[in-house]
Design a protein around this motif. Structure first.
Motif, PDB file in Angstrom:
ATOM      1  N   ILE A   1      99.067  46.202  36.584  1.00  0.00           N
ATOM      2  CA  ILE A   1     100.206  45.078  37.036  1.00  0.00           C
ATOM      3  C   ILE A   1      99.662  43.971  36.001  1.00  0.00           C
ATOM      4  O   ILE A   1     100.594  43.385  35.323  1.00  0.00           O
ATOM      5  CB  ILE A   1      99.875  44.633  38.388  1.00  0.00           C
ATOM      6  CG1 ILE A   1     100.514  45.870  39.253  1.00  0.00           C
ATOM      7  CG2 ILE A   1     100.953  43.478  38.666  1.00  0.00           C
ATOM      8  CD1 ILE A   1     100.201  45.451  40.652  1.00  0.00           C
ATOM      9  N   ARG A   2      98.493  43.578  35.866  1.00  0.00           N
ATOM     10  CA  ARG A   2      98.094  42.540  35.099  1.00  0.00           C
ATOM     11  C   ARG A   2      98.355  42.561  33.594  1.00  0.00           C
ATOM     12  O   ARG A   2      98.852  41.891  32.749  1.00  0.00           O
ATOM     13  CB  ARG A   2      96.479  42.388  35.025  1.00  0.00           C
ATOM     14  CG  ARG A   2      96.096  41.163  34.687  1.00  0.00           C
ATOM     15  CD  ARG A   2      94.797  40.626  35.156  1.00  0.00           C
ATOM     16  NE  ARG A   2      93.911  39.724  34.551  1.00  0.00           N
ATOM     17  CZ  ARG A   2      94.381  38.267  34.981  1.00  0.00           C
ATOM     18  NH1 ARG A   2      95.466  38.239  35.943  1.00  0.00           N
ATOM     19  NH2 ARG A   2      93.917  37.295  34.313  1.00  0.00           N
ATOM     20  N   ASN A   3      98.270  44.034  32.953  1.00  0.00           N
ATOM     21  CA  ASN A   3      98.632  44.501  31.685  1.00  0.00           C
ATOM     22  C   ASN A   3      99.917  44.273  31.485  1.00  0.00           C
ATOM     23  O   ASN A   3     100.686  43.747  30.384  1.00  0.00           O
ATOM     24  CB  ASN A   3      98.248  45.833  31.455  1.00  0.00           C
ATOM     25  CG  ASN A   3      98.317  46.171  29.963  1.00  0.00           C
ATOM     26  OD1 ASN A   3      97.779  45.334  29.141  1.00  0.00           O
ATOM     27  ND2 ASN A   3      98.893  47.349  29.696  1.00  0.00           N
ATOM     28  N   ILE A   4     100.947  44.576  32.380  1.00  0.00           N
ATOM     29  CA  ILE A   4     102.309  44.317  32.406  1.00  0.00           C
ATOM     30  C   ILE A   4     102.580  42.738  31.948  1.00  0.00           C
ATOM     31  O   ILE A   4     103.551  42.340  31.140  1.00  0.00           O
ATOM     32  CB  ILE A   4     103.265  44.635  33.668  1.00  0.00           C
ATOM     33  CG1 ILE A   4     103.249  46.442  33.671  1.00  0.00           C
ATOM     34  CG2 ILE A   4     104.712  44.222  33.567  1.00  0.00           C
ATOM     35  CD1 ILE A   4     103.691  46.791  34.679  1.00  0.00           C
ATOM     36  N   PHE A  21     102.340  38.661  39.648  1.00  0.00           N
ATOM     37  CA  PHE A  21     101.128  38.160  39.810  1.00  0.00           C
ATOM     38  C   PHE A  21     100.934  37.940  41.415  1.00  0.00           C
ATOM     39  O   PHE A  21      99.654  38.242  41.811  1.00  0.00           O
ATOM     40  CB  PHE A  21     101.138  36.304  39.603  1.00  0.00           C
ATOM     41  CG  PHE A  21     100.865  36.425  38.161  1.00  0.00           C
ATOM     42  CD1 PHE A  21      99.437  36.518  37.811  1.00  0.00           C
ATOM     43  CD2 PHE A  21     101.704  36.167  36.926  1.00  0.00           C
ATOM     44  CE1 PHE A  21      98.982  36.357  36.390  1.00  0.00           C
ATOM     45  CE2 PHE A  21     100.981  35.898  35.665  1.00  0.00           C
ATOM     46  CZ  PHE A  21      99.930  36.221  35.282  1.00  0.00           C
ATOM     47  N   LEU A  22     101.635  37.806  42.412  1.00  0.00           N
ATOM     48  CA  LEU A  22     101.520  38.056  43.558  1.00  0.00           C
ATOM     49  C   LEU A  22     101.000  39.545  43.877  1.00  0.00           C
ATOM     50  O   LEU A  22     100.148  39.715  44.726  1.00  0.00           O
ATOM     51  CB  LEU A  22     102.580  37.448  44.569  1.00  0.00           C
ATOM     52  CG  LEU A  22     103.084  36.112  44.730  1.00  0.00           C
ATOM     53  CD1 LEU A  22     104.120  36.017  45.419  1.00  0.00           C
ATOM     54  CD2 LEU A  22     101.904  35.312  45.217  1.00  0.00           C
ATOM     55  N   ALA A  23     101.725  40.325  43.573  1.00  0.00           N
ATOM     56  CA  ALA A  23     101.149  41.786  43.631  1.00  0.00           C
ATOM     57  C   ALA A  23     100.008  42.301  42.980  1.00  0.00           C
ATOM     58  O   ALA A  23      99.066  42.808  43.641  1.00  0.00           O
ATOM     59  CB  ALA A  23     102.212  42.716  42.927  1.00  0.00           C
ATOM     60  N   MET A  29      92.755  41.988  45.826  1.00  0.00           N
ATOM     61  CA  MET A  29      92.118  41.581  47.309  1.00  0.00           C
ATOM     62  C   MET A  29      91.680  43.033  47.956  1.00  0.00           C
ATOM     63  O   MET A  29      90.613  43.175  48.196  1.00  0.00           O
ATOM     64  CB  MET A  29      92.904  40.751  48.136  1.00  0.00           C
ATOM     65  CG  MET A  29      92.964  39.226  47.712  1.00  0.00           C
ATOM     66  SD  MET A  29      91.167  38.538  47.967  1.00  0.00           S
ATOM     67  CE  MET A  29      90.921  38.681  49.997  1.00  0.00           C
ATOM     68  N   ALA A  30      92.814  43.888  47.950  1.00  0.00           N
ATOM     69  CA  ALA A  30      92.629  45.063  48.657  1.00  0.00           C
ATOM     70  C   ALA A  30      91.600  46.065  47.791  1.00  0.00           C
ATOM     71  O   ALA A  30      90.906  46.622  48.604  1.00  0.00           O
ATOM     72  CB  ALA A  30      93.834  45.685  48.782  1.00  0.00           C
ATOM     73  N   LYS A  75      98.870  36.073  53.798  1.00  0.00           N
ATOM     74  CA  LYS A  75      99.046  37.527  54.013  1.00  0.00           C
ATOM     75  C   LYS A  75      98.000  38.023  53.177  1.00  0.00           C
ATOM     76  O   LYS A  75      97.000  38.960  53.730  1.00  0.00           O
ATOM     77  CB  LYS A  75     100.436  38.021  53.613  1.00  0.00           C
ATOM     78  CG  LYS A  75     100.794  39.281  54.244  1.00  0.00           C
ATOM     79  CD  LYS A  75     100.880  39.405  55.566  1.00  0.00           C
ATOM     80  CE  LYS A  75     101.600  40.795  55.861  1.00  0.00           C
ATOM     81  NZ  LYS A  75     101.184  40.911  57.274  1.00  0.00           N
ATOM     82  N   VAL A  76      97.836  37.829  51.912  1.00  0.00           N
ATOM     83  CA  VAL A  76      96.955  38.574  50.978  1.00  0.00           C
ATOM     84  C   VAL A  76      95.727  37.837  51.265  1.00  0.00           C
ATOM     85  O   VAL A  76      94.697  38.879  51.244  1.00  0.00           O
ATOM     86  CB  VAL A  76      97.475  38.397  49.515  1.00  0.00           C
ATOM     87  CG1 VAL A  76      96.449  38.732  48.516  1.00  0.00           C
ATOM     88  CG2 VAL A  76      98.773  38.617  49.150  1.00  0.00           C
TER      89      VAL A  76
END
Length: 159
Positions: A1-4, A21-23, A29-30, A75-76
């Protein structure tokens, strides 16, 4: 995700960037932070909630998305607040000059100076008065900065 997010050849919309960024924060975290904390491991991370707010809400000037970010935070992060937040403060002009000297600017580093000015203001607004936050002058020598951060971490671990 960060790479995208940082290296996509396509320019992402601000909304897509915010959701990615939220994802990324949720996955971080997970996958890393929660299991490490559950195992009793101390965690040092460069992906903090203040960063998400500073970059996405302030930097992209999307204050209309703040409620969404606040809901995502609950939530996160499940109110898992860091014991220490270290913010290295440098004027955007200095930070960008350093990035350019390294070469290969990512999508955020390539943003106009005004974006970086808003990001800096965001960090100041978010961290001002926060007891777990320390702002360090990022123009000091690497050795001085390293020593101060290490001292703060060590005092936290010993307490």
């Amino acid at each position: 995700i960060r790479n995208i997010l940082l290296h996509s050849p396509d320019k992402l919309s601000h909304e897509a960037e915010a959701f990615l960024f939220l994802a990324d924060r949720a996955q971080h975290m997970a996958q890393l932070i929660e299991p490490s904390l559950a195992a009793g491991t101390n965690v040092i991370s460069s992906r903090s909630w203040p960063s998400a707010i500073a970059y996405q809400i302030y930097g992209r000037d999307r204050h209309d998305m703040r409620a969404l970010f606040d809901m995502a935070h609950e939530k996160v992060y499940k109110n898992c607040e860091p014991d220490l937040i270290v913010y290295l403060d440098v004027a955007p002009e200095i930070g960008l000059a350093r990035s350019r000297a390294r070469g290969n600017l990512d999508a955020i580093e390539s943003a106009p100076i005004e974006v970086h000015q808003r990001i800096r203001k965001g960090f100041h607004d978010i961290l001002d008065g926060k007891p777990t936050a320390v702002t360090i002058d990022g123009t000091r020598s690497i050795e001085d900065i390293h020593s101060e951060i290490l001292a703060r971490i060590n005092s936290l671990i010993k307490s």
